[in-house]
Write a protein that holds these residues in place. Structure first.
Motif, PDB file in Angstrom:
ATOM      1  N   ARG A  24     -91.130  89.113 -20.174  1.00 44.59           N
ATOM      2  CA  ARG A  24     -92.467  88.825 -20.692  1.00 44.59           C
ATOM      3  C   ARG A  24     -92.446  87.791 -21.817  1.00 44.59           C
ATOM      4  N   ALA A  25     -91.267  87.425 -22.274  1.00 41.68           N
ATOM      5  CA  ALA A  25     -91.154  86.330 -23.233  1.00 41.68           C
ATOM      6  C   ALA A  25     -90.886  84.996 -22.545  1.00 41.68           C
ATOM      7  N   GLU A  26     -90.227  85.036 -21.381  1.00 39.36           N
ATOM      8  CA  GLU A  26     -89.836  83.805 -20.693  1.00 39.36           C
ATOM      9  C   GLU A  26     -90.879  83.337 -19.685  1.00 39.36           C
ATOM     10  N   VAL A  27     -91.390  84.229 -18.853  1.00 39.79           N
ATOM     11  CA  VAL A  27     -92.295  83.835 -17.763  1.00 39.79           C
ATOM     12  C   VAL A  27     -93.588  83.207 -18.274  1.00 39.79           C
ATOM     13  N   PRO A  28     -94.228  83.706 -19.340  1.00 43.90           N
ATOM     14  CA  PRO A  28     -95.462  83.057 -19.813  1.00 43.90           C
ATOM     15  C   PRO A  28     -95.283  81.614 -20.258  1.00 43.90           C
ATOM     16  N   LYS A  29     -94.046  81.141 -20.372  1.00 42.21           N
ATOM     17  CA  LYS A  29     -93.791  79.745 -20.728  1.00 42.21           C
ATOM     18  C   LYS A  29     -93.776  78.839 -19.494  1.00 42.21           C
ATOM     19  N   MET A  30     -93.805  79.429 -18.318  1.00 42.99           N
ATOM     20  CA  MET A  30     -93.643  78.661 -17.077  1.00 42.99           C
ATOM     21  C   MET A  30     -94.897  78.748 -16.219  1.00 42.99           C
ATOM     22  N   LYS A  31     -95.110  77.698 -15.430  1.00 43.16           N
ATOM     23  CA  LYS A  31     -96.121  77.749 -14.380  1.00 43.16           C
ATOM     24  C   LYS A  31     -95.560  78.510 -13.179  1.00 43.16           C
ATOM     25  N   LEU A  32     -96.456  78.923 -12.292  1.00 46.24           N
ATOM     26  CA  LEU A  32     -96.038  79.759 -11.169  1.00 46.24           C
ATOM     27  C   LEU A  32     -94.964  79.084 -10.321  1.00 46.24           C
ATOM     28  N   ASP A  33     -95.147  77.801 -10.028  1.00 51.35           N
ATOM     29  CA  ASP A  33     -94.150  77.088  -9.221  1.00 51.35           C
ATOM     30  C   ASP A  33     -92.802  77.048  -9.930  1.00 51.35           C
ATOM     31  N   ASP A  34     -92.825  76.921 -11.259  1.00 51.14           N
ATOM     32  CA  ASP A  34     -91.576  76.869 -12.013  1.00 51.14           C
ATOM     33  C   ASP A  34     -90.874  78.222 -12.019  1.00 51.14           C
ATOM     34  N   VAL A  35     -91.654  79.305 -11.918  1.00 49.44           N
ATOM     35  CA  VAL A  35     -91.044  80.639 -11.872  1.00 49.44           C
ATOM     36  C   VAL A  35     -90.149  80.754 -10.638  1.00 49.44           C
ATOM     37  N   PHE A  36     -90.621  80.230  -9.502  1.00 42.90           N
ATOM     38  CA  PHE A  36     -89.818  80.267  -8.281  1.00 42.90           C
ATOM     39  C   PHE A  36     -88.590  79.368  -8.410  1.00 42.90           C
ATOM     40  N   VAL A  37     -88.780  78.208  -9.013  1.00 38.67           N
ATOM     41  CA  VAL A  37     -87.679  77.248  -9.109  1.00 38.67           C
ATOM     42  C   VAL A  37     -86.644  77.694 -10.138  1.00 38.67           C
ATOM     43  N   LYS A  38     -87.103  78.276 -11.249  1.00 38.65           N
ATOM     44  CA  LYS A  38     -86.214  78.594 -12.370  1.00 38.65           C
ATOM     45  C   LYS A  38     -85.932  80.090 -12.489  1.00 38.65           C
ATOM     46  N   LYS A  39     -85.945  80.804 -11.379  1.00 37.68           N
ATOM     47  CA  LYS A  39     -85.675  82.245 -11.444  1.00 37.68           C
ATOM     48  C   LYS A  39     -84.263  82.531 -11.935  1.00 37.68           C
ATOM     49  N   ASP A  40     -83.327  81.626 -11.654  1.00 40.45           N
ATOM     50  CA  ASP A  40     -81.969  81.818 -12.160  1.00 40.45           C
ATOM     51  C   ASP A  40     -81.926  81.712 -13.685  1.00 40.45           C
ATOM     52  N   ASP A  41     -82.766  80.847 -14.241  1.00 44.49           N
ATOM     53  CA  ASP A  41     -82.818  80.731 -15.701  1.00 44.49           C
ATOM     54  C   ASP A  41     -83.347  82.027 -16.323  1.00 44.49           C
ATOM     55  N   ILE A  42     -84.316  82.644 -15.646  1.00 46.68           N
ATOM     56  CA  ILE A  42     -84.835  83.931 -16.134  1.00 46.68           C
ATOM     57  C   ILE A  42     -83.739  84.988 -16.092  1.00 46.68           C
ATOM     58  N   LYS A  52     -97.789  87.516 -16.774  1.00 50.32           N
ATOM     59  CA  LYS A  52     -98.671  86.383 -16.494  1.00 50.32           C
ATOM     60  C   LYS A  52     -97.932  85.081 -16.772  1.00 50.32           C
ATOM     61  N   THR A  53     -98.189  84.082 -15.920  1.00 53.40           N
ATOM     62  CA  THR A  53     -97.550  82.789 -16.063  1.00 53.40           C
ATOM     63  C   THR A  53     -98.376  81.881 -16.978  1.00 53.40           C
ATOM     64  N   LEU A  54     -97.849  80.680 -17.215  1.00 51.14           N
ATOM     65  CA  LEU A  54     -98.527  79.722 -18.081  1.00 51.14           C
ATOM     66  C   LEU A  54     -99.877  79.287 -17.521  1.00 51.14           C
ATOM     67  N   ASP A  55     -99.998  79.248 -16.184  1.00 48.23           N
ATOM     68  CA  ASP A  55    -101.271  78.859 -15.557  1.00 48.23           C
ATOM     69  C   ASP A  55    -102.111  80.082 -15.196  1.00 48.23           C
ATOM     70  N   ASP A  56    -101.934  81.169 -15.954  1.00 47.20           N
ATOM     71  CA  ASP A  56    -102.782  82.373 -15.883  1.00 47.20           C
ATOM     72  C   ASP A  56    -102.771  83.018 -14.499  1.00 47.20           C
ATOM     73  N   VAL A  57    -101.611  83.126 -13.911  1.00 44.58           N
ATOM     74  CA  VAL A  57    -101.448  83.815 -12.630  1.00 44.58           C
ATOM     75  C   VAL A  57    -100.608  85.067 -12.866  1.00 44.58           C
ATOM     76  N   PHE A  58    -101.121  86.226 -12.452  1.00 39.54           N
ATOM     77  CA  PHE A  58    -100.364  87.460 -12.586  1.00 39.54           C
ATOM     78  C   PHE A  58     -99.350  87.563 -11.447  1.00 39.54           C
ATOM     79  N   VAL A  59     -98.145  87.932 -11.829  1.00 40.04           N
ATOM     80  CA  VAL A  59     -97.052  87.968 -10.864  1.00 40.04           C
ATOM     81  C   VAL A  59     -96.151  89.156 -11.175  1.00 40.04           C
ATOM     82  N   LYS A  60     -95.606  89.762 -10.107  1.00 45.08           N
ATOM     83  CA  LYS A  60     -94.648  90.856 -10.259  1.00 45.08           C
ATOM     84  C   LYS A  60     -93.247  90.350  -9.939  1.00 45.08           C
ATOM     85  N   LEU A  61     -92.308  90.650 -10.844  1.00 41.45           N
ATOM     86  CA  LEU A  61     -90.919  90.257 -10.648  1.00 41.45           C
ATOM     87  C   LEU A  61     -90.055  91.504 -10.531  1.00 41.45           C
TER      88      LEU A  61
END
Length: 311
Positions: free
Chosen positions: A120-138, A75-84
């Motif tokens: 599961r430690a990194e993604v909950p710190k980000m909003k959904l849009d940031d997950v797409f932008v910062k996937k390299d950081d993950i 789950k992301t910071l804005d409570d959106v469930f996402v599969k990576l």
């Protein structure tokens, strides 16, 4: 014939011993040899030998780069469930084949656990849009954690990639609607700008048209006035004064107009009055008006002269 019956079994035994002694190790492969169940050595590519019935091949370890795909739902910071989907590329370190085989029984499970923990430690710190932008950081965070943990077990992490980000279907639909609305808004703005530019340019064109039309009318009237002036001068030379000349020109233009109307067979224009008597009346009226205006002008001049004398 009897001796041959002894040779054949002996030959078979020798062949079996030879087969049990010699073995081939392929390129990019390491073989672990055990003696009575105890680790003895690691053999690299090429032809190798072992003691038959005493030593055995415990395992063949591939030294090529391998890939493990891990799918994590979080789950992301804005409570959106996402599969990576995280792809981990790893390799057994050639000098640590012993550790890779004996210390870690299920390397895939170990790697998967670390990937789950980091994501599961990194993604909950980000909003959904940031997950797409910062996937390299993950991916970098996953590699850093895995690299430190797996080196102890003889594994080197070559690369980690976040290859897929899949939000919930309803979220994707909402994102598509937002994107479509934004694009429609931009399109409407462009259409509005285009319409405004068209209106401005049309107004400029109409203004220029009016200016040129006015200039044309002014030039036309100027030429008409010049023509009338020349006509009056010609009539003055034959003894006709200015008033009579002006009246004559008006009457002449009146009959020219009637002639032009008569030449058009389909015209609906009616000129009133249009009788011959009307032309004569128009001429008399114009002469009378010119005479009256001259008399009034002479009277005003005498009045002004008398006032100036009394003063």
């Amino acid at each position: 014939m009897g001796s041959l019956s002894y040779i054949i079994p002996i030959a078979i035994v020798i062949l079996l011993v030879f087969i049990s002694t010699v073995f081939i190790v392929k390129q990019q492969t390491a073989v672990i040899i055990e003696t009575f169940g105890k680790f003895t050595s690691v053999r690299q590519s090429g032809i190798q030998f072992k003691i038959p019935f005493v030593q055995r091949i415990a395992a063949r370890i591939g030294l090529k780069i391998q890939q493990l795909d891990v799918i994590i739902e979080t789950k992301t910071l804005d409570d959106v469930f996402v599969k990576l989907k995280v792809s981990v590329q790893y390799v057994v370190i050639k000098s640590k084949v012993y550790d890779a085989f004996y210390q870690l029984e299920y390397p895939h499970d170990q790697i998967t656990s670390y990937v789950f923990d980091v994501v599961r430690a990194e993604v909950p710190k980000m909003k959904l849009d940031d997950v797409f932008v910062k996937k390299d950081d993950i991916a970098i965070a996953v590699k850093g954690e895995l690299q430190e943990a797996m080196l102890e077990y003889g594994y080197d992490i070559i690369k980690t990639l976040v290859t897929d980000i899949d939000p919930d279907a309803q979220v994707k639909e909402a994102m598509n609607r937002i994107n479509a609305s934004e694009r429609e808004k931009i399109a409407a703005q462009f259409e509005g700008d285009a319409a405004r530019i068209l209106i401005v340019e049309k107004a400029k064109a109409e203004a220029e048209s009016k200016r040129l039309q006015g200039q044309g009318i002014a030039d036309q009237r100027r030429e008409i006035a010049r023509g009338l002036e020349e006509s009056v001068e010609v009539l003055n030379k034959v003894g006709i004064n200015s008033q009579e000349a002006s009246a004559l020109i008006v009457v002449t233009q009146h009959y020219d107009t009637l002639q032009s109307i008569g030449e058009e067979t389909n015209t609906n224009l009616i000129l009133l009055p249009n009788s011959p008597q009307a032309g004569s009346d128009m001429l008399n009226n114009m002469v009378a008006s010119f005479t009256a205006s001259n008399m009034i002008g002479e009277s005003m001049k005498k009045t002004n002269t008398t006032k100036k004398g009394d003063a």
